[in-house]
Design a protein around this motif. Structure first.
Motif, PDB file in Angstrom:
ATOM      1  N   GLY A 121      57.219  40.540  47.891  1.00  0.00           N
ATOM      2  CA  GLY A 121      57.012  40.898  46.493  1.00  0.00           C
ATOM      3  C   GLY A 121      56.625  39.706  45.657  1.00  0.00           C
ATOM      4  O   GLY A 121      56.665  38.551  46.108  1.00  0.00           O
ATOM      5  N   VAL A 122      56.251  39.982  44.428  1.00  0.00           N
ATOM      6  CA  VAL A 122      55.832  38.949  43.476  1.00  0.00           C
ATOM      7  C   VAL A 122      56.419  39.294  42.111  1.00  0.00           C
ATOM      8  O   VAL A 122      56.448  40.469  41.716  1.00  0.00           O
ATOM      9  N   VAL A 128      48.324  39.799  34.551  1.00  0.00           N
ATOM     10  CA  VAL A 128      47.302  38.956  35.190  1.00  0.00           C
ATOM     11  C   VAL A 128      46.095  39.795  35.598  1.00  0.00           C
ATOM     12  O   VAL A 128      46.175  41.016  35.745  1.00  0.00           O
ATOM     13  N   ASP A 129      44.960  39.096  35.790  1.00  0.00           N
ATOM     14  CA  ASP A 129      43.748  39.756  36.265  1.00  0.00           C
ATOM     15  C   ASP A 129      43.765  39.913  37.782  1.00  0.00           C
ATOM     16  O   ASP A 129      43.216  40.871  38.322  1.00  0.00           O
ATOM     17  N   ARG A 130      44.392  38.938  38.445  1.00  0.00           N
ATOM     18  CA  ARG A 130      44.472  39.044  39.898  1.00  0.00           C
ATOM     19  C   ARG A 130      45.579  38.167  40.445  1.00  0.00           C
ATOM     20  O   ARG A 130      45.972  37.171  39.850  1.00  0.00           O
ATOM     21  N   ALA A 150      44.780  43.186  39.681  1.00  0.00           N
ATOM     22  CA  ALA A 150      45.460  43.012  38.393  1.00  0.00           C
ATOM     23  C   ALA A 150      46.848  43.663  38.435  1.00  0.00           C
ATOM     24  O   ALA A 150      47.050  44.703  39.069  1.00  0.00           O
ATOM     25  N   HIS A 151      47.787  43.053  37.698  1.00  0.00           N
ATOM     26  CA  HIS A 151      49.155  43.579  37.624  1.00  0.00           C
ATOM     27  C   HIS A 151      49.754  43.246  36.260  1.00  0.00           C
ATOM     28  O   HIS A 151      49.394  42.241  35.630  1.00  0.00           O
ATOM     29  N   ASP A 152      50.676  44.083  35.840  1.00  0.00           N
ATOM     30  CA  ASP A 152      51.413  43.815  34.604  1.00  0.00           C
ATOM     31  C   ASP A 152      52.526  42.811  34.870  1.00  0.00           C
ATOM     32  O   ASP A 152      52.862  42.516  36.023  1.00  0.00           O
ATOM     33  N   ALA A 153      53.103  42.298  33.793  1.00  0.00           N
ATOM     34  CA  ALA A 153      54.244  41.390  33.923  1.00  0.00           C
ATOM     35  C   ALA A 153      55.403  42.124  34.600  1.00  0.00           C
ATOM     36  O   ALA A 153      55.569  43.337  34.460  1.00  0.00           O
ATOM     37  N   ARG A 183      44.919  34.716  34.715  1.00  0.00           N
ATOM     38  CA  ARG A 183      44.376  35.652  33.729  1.00  0.00           C
ATOM     39  C   ARG A 183      43.339  34.913  32.898  1.00  0.00           C
ATOM     40  O   ARG A 183      43.634  33.854  32.327  1.00  0.00           O
ATOM     41  N   ALA A 184      42.141  35.459  32.862  1.00  0.00           N
ATOM     42  CA  ALA A 184      41.027  34.847  32.134  1.00  0.00           C
ATOM     43  C   ALA A 184      40.826  33.402  32.567  1.00  0.00           C
ATOM     44  O   ALA A 184      40.555  32.513  31.753  1.00  0.00           O
ATOM     45  N   GLY A 185      40.981  33.151  33.872  1.00  0.00           N
ATOM     46  CA  GLY A 185      40.768  31.819  34.411  1.00  0.00           C
ATOM     47  C   GLY A 185      41.936  30.871  34.261  1.00  0.00           C
ATOM     48  O   GLY A 185      41.890  29.740  34.751  1.00  0.00           O
ATOM     49  N   GLU A 186      43.021  31.309  33.592  1.00  0.00           N
ATOM     50  CA  GLU A 186      44.200  30.459  33.392  1.00  0.00           C
ATOM     51  C   GLU A 186      45.311  30.890  34.344  1.00  0.00           C
ATOM     52  O   GLU A 186      45.541  32.078  34.553  1.00  0.00           O
ATOM     53  N   LYS A 187      46.008  29.890  34.910  1.00  0.00           N
ATOM     54  CA  LYS A 187      47.098  30.199  35.830  1.00  0.00           C
ATOM     55  C   LYS A 187      48.277  30.828  35.093  1.00  0.00           C
ATOM     56  O   LYS A 187      48.595  30.452  33.972  1.00  0.00           O
TER      57      LYS A 187
END
Length: 228
Positions: A121-122, A128-130, A150-153, A183-187
């Motif tokens: 799991g994570v 996040v986008d991916r 993509a996944h929600d918090a 997300r949008a290129g940011e970790k």
């Protein structure tokens, strides 16, 4: 009870009360009811022996009575809280006991491949986008990389099919994995979660409950992210 000399000062009443309460505590404790009883006895003694030309100050007496009532109220509140905490502890025990024999997600990066699959799991700090999953062998070499999308918090689980990127079938056993998210290129902070089976419920010295996950050790009840 220690004798108290009459005085026209309400503060003297309370001072004498404190002295007696302290003596009572050192002798084995003093309840709010006993403190109130001593206070009333002292107050009545003061009223009987007050100087008619210099009577007790009503405001000061009222203040001291209010303080005594506050002490009694706090004691009742503490008793109520202890009852509620006891009920909460029993409720937590029942909930934790229901987990025995179930699989749970807790912090960790282990994967156990059995029956052609392994679950993990994570936990994500934000949407996040991916998410990118990388499965590693015992030596830390990458076996398979997956893009989980993509996944929600919050937390979610995944399944590894036991195959490498080359399509080979990995042998049953223990593996590890890493996760990254953006997300949008940011970790975005991503925490690895591993699956453990609850084998027993353990009460620790503080009275809290822990779940025994066998080889994974013990974890607190509030560390469980997901139940299967």
């Amino acid at each position: 009870m220690a004798s108290v000399q009459p005085s026209n000062s309400a503060s003297d009443i309370f001072a004498a009360l404190n002295a007696q309460a302290t003596a009572g505590s050192s002798a084995g404790g003093s309840t709010s009811a006993a403190v109130q009883d001593r206070f009333l006895q002292l107050l009545i003694t003061q009223l009987k022996n007050q100087d008619p030309l210099n009577p007790l100050d009503n405001a000061a007496v009222t203040t001291q009575i209010s303080q005594i009532n506050t002490v009694a109220g706090i004691e009742r509140l503490n008793a109520t809280l202890e009852t509620l905490l006891g009920a909460y502890g029993e409720s937590q025990a029942m909930q934790a006991a229901a987990l025995i024999g179930k699989d749970v997600l807790v912090g960790g990066s282990g994967l156990v491949l059995a029956g052609g699959e392994a679950r993990g799991g994570v936990s994500l700090a934000a949407p996040v986008d991916r998410v990118v999953l990388t499965v590693l062998d015992g030596a830390g070499r990458p076996l398979q990389k997956q893009v989980l999308g993509a996944h929600d918090a919050g937390s979610f689980s995944f399944v590894w099919d036991g195959r490498t990127d080359a399509g080979a079938v990995a042998a049953p056993g223990n593996y590890r994995f890493t996760v990254t998210a953006e997300r949008a290129g940011e970790k975005v902070e991503a925490t690895a979660l591993q699956v453990g089976t609850v084998s027993a419920l353990i009460r620790d010295k503080s009275g809290s409950f822990q779940l025994d996950l066998g080889a994974l050790g013990r974890v607190n009840f509030d560390q469980v992210q997901q139940v299967f």
